[in-house]
Design a protein around this motif. Structure first.
Motif, PDB file in Angstrom:
ATOM      1  N   LYS A  18       0.836  -1.196   0.000  1.00  0.00           N
ATOM      2  CA  LYS A  18       0.000   0.000   0.000  1.00  0.00           C
ATOM      3  C   LYS A  18       0.869   1.244   0.000  1.00  0.00           C
ATOM      4  O   LYS A  18       0.616   2.203  -0.761  1.00  0.00           O
ATOM      5  CB  LYS A  18      -0.903  -0.008   1.242  1.00  0.00           C
ATOM      6  N   LEU A  19       1.895   1.242   0.845  1.00  0.00           N
ATOM      7  CA  LEU A  19       2.813   2.380   0.882  1.00  0.00           C
ATOM      8  C   LEU A  19       3.528   2.548  -0.457  1.00  0.00           C
ATOM      9  O   LEU A  19       3.715   3.663  -0.951  1.00  0.00           O
ATOM     10  CB  LEU A  19       3.833   2.193   2.011  1.00  0.00           C
ATOM     11  N   TRP A  20       3.936   1.431  -1.045  1.00  0.00           N
ATOM     12  CA  TRP A  20       4.618   1.459  -2.344  1.00  0.00           C
ATOM     13  C   TRP A  20       3.713   2.047  -3.425  1.00  0.00           C
ATOM     14  O   TRP A  20       4.177   2.805  -4.288  1.00  0.00           O
ATOM     15  CB  TRP A  20       5.041   0.041  -2.711  1.00  0.00           C
ATOM     16  N   SER A  21       2.432   1.705  -3.389  1.00  0.00           N
ATOM     17  CA  SER A  21       1.495   2.227  -4.388  1.00  0.00           C
ATOM     18  C   SER A  21       1.312   3.733  -4.223  1.00  0.00           C
ATOM     19  O   SER A  21       1.211   4.467  -5.214  1.00  0.00           O
ATOM     20  CB  SER A  21       0.144   1.510  -4.274  1.00  0.00           C
ATOM     21  N   TRP A  22       1.303   4.218  -2.979  1.00  0.00           N
ATOM     22  CA  TRP A  22       1.190   5.668  -2.760  1.00  0.00           C
ATOM     23  C   TRP A  22       2.440   6.390  -3.243  1.00  0.00           C
ATOM     24  O   TRP A  22       2.351   7.420  -3.917  1.00  0.00           O
ATOM     25  CB  TRP A  22       0.981   5.948  -1.271  1.00  0.00           C
ATOM     26  N   VAL A  23       3.602   5.834  -2.893  1.00  0.00           N
ATOM     27  CA  VAL A  23       4.859   6.453  -3.310  1.00  0.00           C
ATOM     28  C   VAL A  23       5.000   6.419  -4.830  1.00  0.00           C
ATOM     29  O   VAL A  23       5.551   7.340  -5.433  1.00  0.00           O
ATOM     30  CB  VAL A  23       6.051   5.742  -2.634  1.00  0.00           C
ATOM     31  N   SER A  24       4.478   5.377  -5.446  1.00  0.00           N
ATOM     32  CA  SER A  24       4.555   5.264  -6.906  1.00  0.00           C
ATOM     33  C   SER A  24       3.778   6.381  -7.582  1.00  0.00           C
ATOM     34  O   SER A  24       4.167   6.875  -8.647  1.00  0.00           O
ATOM     35  CB  SER A  24       4.019   3.906  -7.364  1.00  0.00           C
ATOM     36  N   VAL A  25       2.666   6.790  -6.974  1.00  0.00           N
ATOM     37  CA  VAL A  25       1.893   7.909  -7.519  1.00  0.00           C
ATOM     38  C   VAL A  25       2.707   9.198  -7.428  1.00  0.00           C
ATOM     39  O   VAL A  25       2.767   9.984  -8.375  1.00  0.00           O
ATOM     40  CB  VAL A  25       0.559   8.064  -6.761  1.00  0.00           C
ATOM     41  N   LEU A  26       3.349   9.403  -6.283  1.00  0.00           N
ATOM     42  CA  LEU A  26       4.191  10.589  -6.122  1.00  0.00           C
ATOM     43  C   LEU A  26       5.381  10.570  -7.071  1.00  0.00           C
ATOM     44  O   LEU A  26       5.826  11.620  -7.542  1.00  0.00           O
ATOM     45  CB  LEU A  26       4.703  10.676  -4.680  1.00  0.00           C
ATOM     46  N   ASN A  27       5.865   9.360  -7.362  1.00  0.00           N
ATOM     47  CA  ASN A  27       7.041   9.226  -8.214  1.00  0.00           C
ATOM     48  C   ASN A  27       6.825   9.823  -9.600  1.00  0.00           C
ATOM     49  O   ASN A  27       7.766  10.316 -10.228  1.00  0.00           O
ATOM     50  CB  ASN A  27       7.420   7.750  -8.333  1.00  0.00           C
TER      51      ASN A  27
END
Length: 266
Positions: free
Chosen positions: A222-231
């Protein structure tokens, strides 16, 4: 010869067939980055005008030198001597190596200054002038592989700069609950730095990298998916954070010199 000039490539004498003004972007990048470098160097060696009424410049935080103003330190912690090798060391020079290292090794900034400073290559479909390419396998560019370690150091600095933003909600008498223009400036600066760090490729790898099965790590996924959006907006946050940090330092310096007044809303 190598690259576009290698024997197996088509023999085209023109450096590029592009007809647009492709050189504007690397030129603008060069101008902005060089301006920041010149200003940051001046401020790093100035060693003054970095604190006023609970506002501290992000260039000087944390202030770890014995030469620091007592109010600018965190609980009076000053482990570094004011002079090293009989040279008066500006407090900024102690900590600037970490944010500088983080940005210099950043994947986006690499692309930016490779194109604008080294012309490697200056733009898409434009041949670079270098006859040899070794990538990041030799000194000094092999140091780029240390990016993730500068990322970790940057997170520590982000926490400290967030603390500085919170402290700025004091008035000159030290009373809490007073918001000023400077409070908003430091708050925006620290927020932009968090967004820049969280959108970093190293952050994405740290959170979700080396996982063979996401289903076994739902929280990290879940954290990875959020960070991926910011990326996706990493480039934008890189520039916004650079501008925000520079303006925060300019604002604190102007207030410290008395050129600007730090107005309070309440």
């Amino acid at each position: 010869m190598s690259g576009v000039f290698s024997p197996t490539r088509a023999k085209i004498k023109e450096r590029t067939l592009r007809t647009d003004k492709w050189w504007l972007q690397p030129l603008a990048t060069f101008g902005v980055l060089m301006s920041f470098v010149v200003y940051a160097t001046f401020r790093a060696f100035e060693g003054a005008n970095y604190y006023k009424d609970h506002l501290i410049s992000p260039f000087y935080s944390p202030c770890l030198s014995e030469a620091c103003l007592p109010e600018a330190t965190i609980l009076g912690f000053t482990p570094v001597s004011a002079e090293i090798f009989n040279f008066a060391l500006s407090p900024a020079l102690i900590i600037l190596i970490f944010p500088l290292g983080f940005r210099m090794t950043c994947y986006y900034y690499r692309k930016s200054y490779y194109r604008s400073f080294w012309m490697s290559p200056p733009a898409c479909a434009v041949a670079e002038p270098h006859k040899k390419y070794t990538g990041e396998t030799r000194f000094p560019l092999i140091i780029q592989n240390s990016h993730r370690y500068f990322f970790y150091a940057g997170l520590v600095l982000n926490v400290i700069l967030t603390y500085d933003a919170v402290i700025s909600f004091k008035n000159p008498e030290g009373e809490w609950g007073h918001m000023s223009v400077g409070s908003l400036v430091l708050l925006v600066s620290s927020t932009m730095l968090w967004l820049y760090s969280m959108s970093c490729h190293s952050c994405r790898h740290t959170i979700g990298g080396r996982l063979k099965n996401f289903s076994k790590h739902p929280v990290r996924y879940k954290l990875w998916s959020w960070v991926s959006v910011l990326n996706h907006s990493h480039q934008r946050f890189a520039w916004f954070s650079l501008a925000a940090v520079a303006f925060a330092d300019i604002y604190v310096r102007q207030v410290a010199t008395g050129a600007w007044t730090n107005f309070y809303f309440f």
